[in-house]
Design an enzyme around this catalytic site. Structure first.
Site, short mmCIF file in Angstrom:
data_model
loop_
_atom_site.label_atom_id
_atom_site.label_comp_id
_atom_site.label_asym_id
_atom_site.label_seq_id
_atom_site.Cartn_x
_atom_site.Cartn_y
_atom_site.Cartn_z
N CYS A 57 -22.14 60.36 20.43
CA CYS A 57 -22.22 59.10 21.20
C CYS A 57 -22.01 59.37 22.68
O CYS A 57 -20.89 59.70 23.11
CB CYS A 57 -21.18 58.12 20.66
N CYS B 16 -19.43 57.19 24.46
CA CYS B 16 -18.07 57.59 24.04
C CYS B 16 -17.56 58.72 24.92
O CYS B 16 -16.38 58.76 25.28
CB CYS B 16 -18.07 58.04 22.59
#
Length: 268
Positions: A30, A33
């Site tokens: 991600c 993230c």
């Protein structure tokens, strides 16, 4: 930093009884993230003892992600006393994240405010006053504390209540308390012998006198009678007084529900 959760019950739920725990649900693939994670780590390192950071790899622990209904990542959830107190999803710039944390992480003053609200809800105005004065000693511009303290002291010092309530605007959580304090302070500084004539005058005068004597429950009964006699007296003044007294007597007062019913019947 290795903040990955190992025992969610211990690392998050139990730990959040001692201090707030921020849980970052993430994954190695991600990209957002990877942007958010270092910012969270930096802020957590700068706030030791105030809150702690825990991370959950949703690929490694899918059951936790499912349990907490994580549908997109990054997903950040703030746990306090074992419960999710607030949350957001997606990346957030550092300045916005700092503002989010400042408004949600409980401080000693916020905890005292919450306790003071609880004391007022039970009609314990003296205890609430002590808590609120302690807050204002360190945060004199706290509108929340000023509004609540205005209500706590209005029966004893209506002038002080008026000064405290001044400037508490509609966007403040304590606006209802400040408004009630202003309404009651105006009543307390009214000369009962100079009330205008009208069908509700006698009951209104008795209410003012009871309020001056510090008996809010008796005052409320007289104001309810004044509404029944003539609602329009003093520009709906008795009804406004009843609403202010509901706030003063507290949401946990055992007779509040009945008083509200009586006012509703009087208005109908």
């Amino acid at each position: 930093m290795d903040n990955e959760v190992r025992d969610f019950q211990h690392d998050v739920l139990d730990a959040s009884a001692l201090q707030p725990v921020l849980v970052d649900f993430w994954a190695t693939w991600c990209a957002p993230c990877k942007m958010l994670g270092p910012i969270l780590e930096q802020l957590a390192a700068a706030a030791p003892g105030h809150w702690k950071l825990v991370t959950v790899d949703v690929d490694a622990q899918p059951a936790l992600a499912q349990q907490y209904q994580v549908r997109s990542i990054p997903a950040v959830k703030l746990f306090i006393d074992g419960q999710v107190a607030d949350e957001f999803s997606g990346a957030m710039p550092q300045a916005a994240l700092e503002q989010w944390l400042d408004s949600r992480i409980p401080t000693p003053a916020r905890r005292q405010l919450a306790e003071a609200r609880g004391q007022l809800a039970h009609g314990r105005r003296q205890k609430a006053s002590e808590l609120l004065q302690a807050i204002l000693a360190t945060e004199p511009d706290s509108r929340e504390a000023r509004g609540l303290l205005a209500l706590a002291v209005v029966l004893d010092d209506p002038q002080q209540a008026q000064a405290l309530a001044a400037g508490v605007r509609e966007d403040a959580e304590s606006f209802a308390a400040a408004s009630a304090a202003r309404e009651l302070a105006d009543i307390l500084t009214t000369d009962p012998d100079r009330l205008p004539a009208g069908r509700g005058q006698a009951e209104y005068r008795a209410a003012v006198q009871a309020l001056r004597d510090g008996d809010a429950s008796v005052a409320l009964g007289h104001f309810l009678d004044s509404v029944l006699s003539e609602r329009s007296y003093l520009d709906d003044g008795a009804r406004k007084a009843c609403v202010a007294l509901f706030e003063l007597l507290g949401a946990e007062h055992p007779q509040l529900r009945e008083w509200r019913r009586r006012l509703q019947r009087a208005l109908n």
